[in-house]
Design a protein around this motif. Structure first.
Motif, PDB file in Angstrom:
ATOM      1  N   MET A 183     -25.904  34.818 -44.225  1.00  0.00           N
ATOM      2  CA  MET A 183     -26.031  34.162 -42.927  1.00  0.00           C
ATOM      3  C   MET A 183     -24.698  33.518 -42.509  1.00  0.00           C
ATOM      4  SD  MET A 183     -29.095  34.722 -41.850  1.00  0.00           S
ATOM      5  CE  MET A 183     -29.295  33.476 -40.594  1.00  0.00           C
ATOM      6  N   GLU A 184     -24.000  32.850 -43.482  1.00  0.00           N
ATOM      7  CA  GLU A 184     -22.709  32.221 -43.163  1.00  0.00           C
ATOM      8  C   GLU A 184     -21.651  33.268 -42.817  1.00  0.00           C
ATOM      9  OE1 GLU A 184     -21.608  29.716 -46.379  1.00  0.00           O
ATOM     10  OE2 GLU A 184     -23.003  28.113 -45.832  1.00  0.00           O
ATOM     11  N   ALA A 185     -21.696  34.392 -43.513  1.00  0.00           N
ATOM     12  CA  ALA A 185     -20.736  35.463 -43.232  1.00  0.00           C
ATOM     13  C   ALA A 185     -20.920  35.980 -41.814  1.00  0.00           C
ATOM     14  CB  ALA A 185     -20.885  36.594 -44.246  1.00  0.00           C
ATOM     15  N   MET A 186     -22.147  36.183 -41.418  1.00  0.00           N
ATOM     16  CA  MET A 186     -22.403  36.655 -40.060  1.00  0.00           C
ATOM     17  C   MET A 186     -21.934  35.627 -39.033  1.00  0.00           C
ATOM     18  SD  MET A 186     -23.548  39.672 -40.107  1.00  0.00           S
ATOM     19  CE  MET A 186     -23.973  39.707 -38.389  1.00  0.00           C
ATOM     20  N   LEU A 187     -22.177  34.325 -39.335  1.00  0.00           N
ATOM     21  CA  LEU A 187     -21.761  33.276 -38.416  1.00  0.00           C
ATOM     22  C   LEU A 187     -20.236  33.206 -38.313  1.00  0.00           C
ATOM     23  CD1 LEU A 187     -22.524  30.929 -36.569  1.00  0.00           C
ATOM     24  CD2 LEU A 187     -22.542  29.429 -38.596  1.00  0.00           C
ATOM     25  N   ALA A 188     -19.554  33.320 -39.467  1.00  0.00           N
ATOM     26  CA  ALA A 188     -18.085  33.263 -39.470  1.00  0.00           C
ATOM     27  C   ALA A 188     -17.492  34.436 -38.710  1.00  0.00           C
ATOM     28  CB  ALA A 188     -17.562  33.241 -40.910  1.00  0.00           C
ATOM     29  N   VAL A 189     -18.059  35.615 -38.896  1.00  0.00           N
ATOM     30  CA  VAL A 189     -17.552  36.796 -38.182  1.00  0.00           C
ATOM     31  C   VAL A 189     -17.722  36.608 -36.682  1.00  0.00           C
ATOM     32  CG1 VAL A 189     -17.967  39.231 -37.743  1.00  0.00           C
ATOM     33  CG2 VAL A 189     -17.848  38.379 -40.089  1.00  0.00           C
ATOM     34  N   ARG A 190     -18.887  36.115 -36.290  1.00  0.00           N
ATOM     35  CA  ARG A 190     -19.112  35.914 -34.859  1.00  0.00           C
ATOM     36  C   ARG A 190     -18.148  34.868 -34.290  1.00  0.00           C
ATOM     37  NH1 ARG A 190     -24.662  36.366 -36.517  1.00  0.00           N
ATOM     38  NH2 ARG A 190     -25.588  38.297 -35.675  1.00  0.00           N
ATOM     39  N   GLU A 191     -17.941  33.768 -35.064  1.00  0.00           N
ATOM     40  CA  GLU A 191     -17.064  32.705 -34.574  1.00  0.00           C
ATOM     41  C   GLU A 191     -15.628  33.186 -34.386  1.00  0.00           C
ATOM     42  OE1 GLU A 191     -17.310  29.420 -37.194  1.00  0.00           O
ATOM     43  OE2 GLU A 191     -19.137  28.616 -36.288  1.00  0.00           O
ATOM     44  N   HIS A 192     -15.124  34.018 -35.315  1.00  0.00           N
ATOM     45  CA  HIS A 192     -13.716  34.424 -35.251  1.00  0.00           C
ATOM     46  C   HIS A 192     -13.497  35.664 -34.399  1.00  0.00           C
ATOM     47  CE1 HIS A 192     -13.585  31.693 -38.732  1.00  0.00           C
ATOM     48  NE2 HIS A 192     -12.323  31.485 -38.338  1.00  0.00           N
ATOM     49  N   LEU A 193     -14.427  36.572 -34.462  1.00  0.00           N
ATOM     50  CA  LEU A 193     -14.226  37.772 -33.657  1.00  0.00           C
ATOM     51  C   LEU A 193     -14.464  37.516 -32.179  1.00  0.00           C
ATOM     52  CD1 LEU A 193     -15.719  40.650 -35.838  1.00  0.00           C
ATOM     53  CD2 LEU A 193     -13.358  39.872 -35.636  1.00  0.00           C
ATOM     54  N   ILE A 194     -15.089  36.384 -31.878  1.00  0.00           N
ATOM     55  CA  ILE A 194     -15.329  36.088 -30.475  1.00  0.00           C
ATOM     56  C   ILE A 194     -14.020  35.909 -29.723  1.00  0.00           C
ATOM     57  CG2 ILE A 194     -15.408  33.574 -30.741  1.00  0.00           C
ATOM     58  CD1 ILE A 194     -17.620  35.761 -28.474  1.00  0.00           C
ATOM     59  N   HIS A 195     -12.928  35.487 -30.477  1.00  0.00           N
ATOM     60  CA  HIS A 195     -11.621  35.280 -29.839  1.00  0.00           C
ATOM     61  C   HIS A 195     -10.949  36.591 -29.463  1.00  0.00           C
ATOM     62  CE1 HIS A 195     -11.895  31.054 -30.774  1.00  0.00           C
ATOM     63  NE2 HIS A 195     -12.062  31.318 -32.073  1.00  0.00           N
ATOM     64  N   LEU A 196     -11.444  37.678 -30.009  1.00  0.00           N
ATOM     65  CA  LEU A 196     -10.861  38.976 -29.678  1.00  0.00           C
ATOM     66  C   LEU A 196     -11.474  39.571 -28.428  1.00  0.00           C
ATOM     67  CD1 LEU A 196     -10.707  40.501 -33.279  1.00  0.00           C
ATOM     68  CD2 LEU A 196      -8.883  39.357 -32.015  1.00  0.00           C
ATOM     69  N   HIS A 197     -12.536  39.016 -27.981  1.00  0.00           N
ATOM     70  CA  HIS A 197     -13.202  39.532 -26.787  1.00  0.00           C
ATOM     71  C   HIS A 197     -12.557  38.939 -25.541  1.00  0.00           C
ATOM     72  CE1 HIS A 197     -16.527  41.722 -28.653  1.00  0.00           C
ATOM     73  NE2 HIS A 197     -16.476  40.795 -29.610  1.00  0.00           N
ATOM     74  N   PRO A 198     -12.767  39.548 -24.390  1.00  0.00           N
ATOM     75  CA  PRO A 198     -12.244  38.970 -23.148  1.00  0.00           C
ATOM     76  C   PRO A 198     -12.706  37.533 -22.986  1.00  0.00           C
ATOM     77  CG  PRO A 198     -13.040  41.183 -22.748  1.00  0.00           C
ATOM     78  CD  PRO A 198     -13.431  40.840 -24.157  1.00  0.00           C
ATOM     79  N   MET A 199     -11.730  36.667 -22.567  1.00  0.00           N
ATOM     80  CA  MET A 199     -12.033  35.249 -22.448  1.00  0.00           C
ATOM     81  C   MET A 199     -12.886  34.975 -21.220  1.00  0.00           C
ATOM     82  SD  MET A 199      -8.478  33.335 -23.434  1.00  0.00           S
ATOM     83  CE  MET A 199      -7.865  33.325 -25.118  1.00  0.00           C
ATOM     84  N   GLN A 200     -13.719  34.020 -21.350  1.00  0.00           N
ATOM     85  CA  GLN A 200     -14.500  33.532 -20.233  1.00  0.00           C
ATOM     86  C   GLN A 200     -13.797  32.286 -19.706  1.00  0.00           C
ATOM     87  OE1 GLN A 200     -17.099  35.217 -18.989  1.00  0.00           O
ATOM     88  NE2 GLN A 200     -16.666  36.741 -20.585  1.00  0.00           N
ATOM     89  N   ILE A 201     -12.955  32.458 -18.667  1.00  0.00           N
ATOM     90  CA  ILE A 201     -12.126  31.372 -18.179  1.00  0.00           C
ATOM     91  C   ILE A 201     -12.958  30.455 -17.286  1.00  0.00           C
ATOM     92  CG2 ILE A 201     -10.057  30.771 -16.849  1.00  0.00           C
ATOM     93  CD1 ILE A 201      -9.476  32.133 -19.470  1.00  0.00           C
ATOM     94  N   SER A 202     -12.785  29.150 -17.550  1.00  0.00           N
ATOM     95  CA  SER A 202     -13.439  28.136 -16.729  1.00  0.00           C
ATOM     96  C   SER A 202     -12.559  26.892 -16.776  1.00  0.00           C
ATOM     97  CB  SER A 202     -14.846  27.829 -17.251  1.00  0.00           C
ATOM     98  OG  SER A 202     -14.764  27.318 -18.576  1.00  0.00           O
ATOM     99  N   LEU A 203     -12.899  25.909 -15.949  1.00  0.00           N
ATOM    100  CA  LEU A 203     -12.130  24.666 -15.967  1.00  0.00           C
ATOM    101  C   LEU A 203     -12.549  23.834 -17.173  1.00  0.00           C
ATOM    102  CD1 LEU A 203     -12.167  23.659 -12.172  1.00  0.00           C
ATOM    103  CD2 LEU A 203     -10.292  24.672 -13.498  1.00  0.00           C
ATOM    104  N   VAL A 204     -11.583  23.470 -17.979  1.00  0.00           N
ATOM    105  CA  VAL A 204     -11.874  22.719 -19.203  1.00  0.00           C
ATOM    106  C   VAL A 204     -11.044  21.450 -19.215  1.00  0.00           C
ATOM    107  CG1 VAL A 204     -12.445  24.806 -20.489  1.00  0.00           C
ATOM    108  CG2 VAL A 204     -10.123  23.921 -20.543  1.00  0.00           C
ATOM    109  N   ASN A 205     -11.509  20.483 -19.990  1.00  0.00           N
ATOM    110  CA  ASN A 205     -10.838  19.199 -20.152  1.00  0.00           C
ATOM    111  C   ASN A 205      -9.999  19.247 -21.427  1.00  0.00           C
ATOM    112  OD1 ASN A 205     -10.557  16.352 -21.210  1.00  0.00           O
ATOM    113  ND2 ASN A 205     -11.438  15.941 -19.187  1.00  0.00           N
ATOM    114  N   LEU A 206      -8.705  19.031 -21.283  1.00  0.00           N
ATOM    115  CA  LEU A 206      -7.812  19.140 -22.438  1.00  0.00           C
ATOM    116  C   LEU A 206      -8.123  18.073 -23.490  1.00  0.00           C
ATOM    117  CD1 LEU A 206      -4.415  19.997 -20.712  1.00  0.00           C
ATOM    118  CD2 LEU A 206      -5.553  21.349 -22.466  1.00  0.00           C
TER     119      LEU A 206
END
Length: 750
Positions: A584-607
């Motif tokens: 379960m942790e492996a699947m979660l880690a893969v999702r967390e890190h590979l998500i950065h390789l996907h197209p970004m969902q740009i929105s207004l964020v607070n630094l």
């Protein structure tokens, strides 16, 4: 023998006829003299021949001879001899005797009669021809002896008063004739020389317009100067090093074995330096006389020179560029006409020097813009400014956030390479849209001291660098010169300065465009890479879901079907539970890190929120003190929150490792006109300047082991994420105390 003044032996008719003939001859001679040099076909010797023939008519049976006299050389001119009558026939090479009546007449400026000077013998040649009496008249105009007239008689009698009176009139006419002839000869020679000079100047202009190299052009001008002045050799020396030395650029002449062409320092005693310092030509008739003998040194020790002519090379603005020297082995070899002519050649040389130097610069700069870096181009432009304007030093300043940096310079080192905002504001007050020449005394003393060393300059050329399309100035080009007054800063210097400033702006603009292009290409490459990797990540995640995702399902099946067995075997039960948790942790880690390789969902964020999330996700340890400044005042920016969290997490962990788990981190937010910045500064040992670019390479390794659950790409990954967000990251550090990472983000709407 006594002179006979009676006219009794002549009848009235005979006397009247002789007088009328004499007057007619005088009128005819005067008319002939007036036509000399008028363009009519009158031979200059014709007037003299008419005089001697007229003299023989005044005195029946007489013969006459005229010789011209060179008062400068103090000699009679044998080839000028004109005669009439049997007694005056000459022999080859005949001329007045050194101790004869002709010399006495010249010295006394009065006539000499042989029967009044019994100690003078008649010329033996004339005596053998039958001459018994001689009258010798000096031909004098304005107290200047021009010749002598001899009148010979074959009979032993004195000249009558009337004959002497008539001969005196002929003498006056003869003097005027010779004077007119000599004057016309001088005018003719002068005009011929001027024609030759104009022709040589025309040739010099053609040489310049043919755009030869500087050395070839100067050598050609030297050859013409030697030809027209009969000098033995000549040399061009040009001022360089901000006017600190004279450098030989061309030498011409005959008989030179080992010419001394070394550089002359400005404080070395020499005739050339005297000309430069006094800014005026010098004509030296005798080099052995003082004060010249003490400062003269020969171009060639084996060649003895007696006279010298030297003129300064002065531009239209009055700036001295160098010296043109000519020398001769003879004393009094040069005249004022030679000086005037040499100054004309010097003017041509100045044009050649300026045009060739400027042309070379114009040809060189475009190649530099295409092949060299910005800083290399600016350094070369600063050096060219010193060469073209004979400047003490030069510098190019670029305006930054807190002041202006000296990014290029030539010659003298600047005392300060950075001008603070206050000093920049003081200097900006002198800047206009055009090139200006500012005297040092007009600058604030603190600013003048901060530019370049004192004493090396008293004026500064200032030019704003070419503006960007939005009319924002990048800085200024400054050239420091030593001038006598502002009038020496002419239009030529102003245009050169403007050209160099324009090319400097082009270099900066070109470099910025290249940098923007590089960033764009990098961003495109990163976007394409992430798009490709994103596809791989999607496929990988699908495969992992299919394979790893079945592990928890199968473990749950085993737990349901073998509940009794697992209840009895705690080891088996715990391992199955650990397998399920790890999957379960492996699947979660893969999702967390590979998500950065996907197209970004740009929105207004607070630094500030992103920074706080990063602080919560990392374990910096108790020895690390973190301070935030100005983050809350920053506006929201277009970004991806999870990506920014990863960026700050990476930088914070790097800072903690660099400080060895003990130190201070300052996170400082700054708002700019066109961007938002966040500075992450640590108190660690710093990063050497030569490593500032390498640390962002994919292949760079800091020697730290990758943490579990991290991709391990380090700062390359951070820069890639910043590029995907349309921002940038750079590092500032002196390699000794602390490091600052500067993150720059576009504002919303950009």
């Amino acid at each position: 023998m006594q002179p006979d003044d009676s006219l009794s032996r002549f009848s009235d008719d005979d006397l009247e006829t002789r007088l009328l003939n004499a007057l007619a001859n005088l009128n005819r001679i005067g008319s002939t003299i007036n036509r000399i040099g008028s363009g009519n076909a009158v031979d200059e010797r014709t007037a003299l021949r008419m005089i001697v023939e007229g003299a023989t008519q005044v005195v029946p049976g007489a013969s006459a001879v005229i010789y011209a006299y060179d008062s400068r050389m103090r000699v009679f001119v044998p080839e000028s001899r004109v005669s009439a009558g049997e007694l005056a026939k000459g022999v080859p090479g005949e001329q007045p005797r050194p101790d004869g009546m002709g010399w006495r007449a010249i010295q006394q400026r009065q006539r000499v009669l042989s029967y009044e000077e019994p100690h003078f013998d008649i010329d033996p040649v004339k005596a053998r021809a039958g001459a018994r009496v001689v009258a010798c008249f000096p031909l004098v105009v304005a107290e200047e002896p021009l010749g002598v007239l001899y009148v010979y008689l074959a009979e032993e009698r004195p000249f009558t008063g009337m004959e002497l009176l008539m001969l005196e009139n002929f003498v006056n006419q003869a003097g005027m004739a010779i004077f007119q002839i000599q004057r016309m000869a001088e005018v003719s020679r002068y005009l011929m020389r001027k024609e030759e000079e104009l022709e040589r100047l025309r040739r010099a202009g053609l040489i310049i317009s043919s755009r030869l190299g500087l050395k070839e052009t100067l050598e050609a001008i030297l050859e013409m100067a030697l030809e027209v002045t009969s000098a033995q050799y000549g040399i061009f020396r040009l001022l360089e090093g901000g006017g600190s030395r004279l450098v030989t650029k061309a030498v011409a002449g005959a008989g030179l074995g080992h010419p001394y062409t070394q550089t002359l320092a400005i404080d070395s005693p020499s005739i050339s330096m005297w000309v430069v310092q006094n800014r005026q030509p010098v004509l030296i008739s005798d080099l052995t006389e003082e004060p010249w003998s003490s400062i003269y040194f020969p171009l060639d020790a084996n060649v003895r020179m007696q006279s010298e002519l030297a003129v300064p090379l002065i531009s239209a603005s009055g700036r001295v560029l160098g010296v043109l020297n000519l020398e001769s082995p003879y004393k009094n070899a040069f005249s004022d006409d030679d000086r005037i002519l040499l100054q004309s050649f010097a003017t041509q040389a100045v044009i050649a020097i300026q045009e060739v130097r400027l042309l070379d610069a114009v040809q060189e700069i475009p190649q530099l813009l295409l092949t060299r870096t910005r800083d290399e181009v600016l350094d070369r432009l600063a050096s060219l400014a010193c060469d073209l304007l004979n400047a003490a030093s030069s510098g190019i300043w670029l305006v930054g956030e807190n002041g202006a940096d000296l990014v290029a310079g030539a010659r003298n080192e600047a005392e300060n390479t950075f001008l603070h905002a206050k000093e920049c504001s003081e200097l900006r007050a002198f800047l206009t849209d055009e090139v200006v020449l500012i005297p040092r005394w007009r600058l604030p003393e603190s600013l003048a001291r901060g530019l370049f060393e004192e004493g090396s300059w008293n004026f500064v050329w200032l030019a704003p660098l070419s503006s960007s399309p939005d009319d924002k100035s990048w800085g200024w080009f400054a050239v420091f010169v030593l001038l006598e007054d502002a009038s020496q800063g002419g239009e030529w210097e102003k245009k050169v300065m403007g050209m160099l400033a324009h090319f400097s702006g082009m270099a900066i603009l070109y470099a910025s465009h290249l940098e923007e292009l590089r960033k764009t290409q990098e961003q495109r490459a990163v976007a394409e890479m992430f798009a490709a990797v994103g596809d791989l990540a999607t496929n990988l995640l699908h495969q992992l879901n299919n394979k790893v995702g079945t592990i928890p399902v199968r473990v749950q099946g085993i737990q349901d079907k073998c509940a009794d067995l697992l209840a009895e075997d705690r080891y088996l039960a715990s391992n199955l539970a650990e397998i399920e948790r790890s999957a379960m942790e492996a699947m979660l880690a893969v999702r967390e890190h590979l998500i950065h390789l996907h197209p970004m969902q740009i929105s207004l964020v607070n630094l500030k929120a992103c920074v706080d999330m990063a602080l919560e996700s990392v374990n910096l340890g108790s020895g690390i003190q973190v301070e935030e400044k100005g983050l809350a005042e920053l506006p929201q920016i277009p970004a991806a929150q999870q990506s920014l969290k990863l960026v700050f997490s990476n930088l914070l962990e790097n800072a903690a490792r660099a400080m060895g788990g003990k130190g201070k981190i300052l996170i400082h937010g700054q708002l700019r006109d066109d961007s938002v910045r966040v500075l992450v500064t640590d108190s660690g040992p710093g990063i050497p300047p030569e490593m500032h670019d390498r640390i962002f390479d994919l292949s760079y390794s800091s020697g730290q082991e990758a943490h579990a659950g991290k991709l391990g790409f380090g700062l390359w990954w951070v820069r890639a994420l910043m590029m995907r967000l349309g921002g940038s990251i750079r590092v500032e550090s002196d390699g000794k105390t602390g490091t600052t990472f500067i993150l720059q983000f576009p504002k919303a709407g950009q």
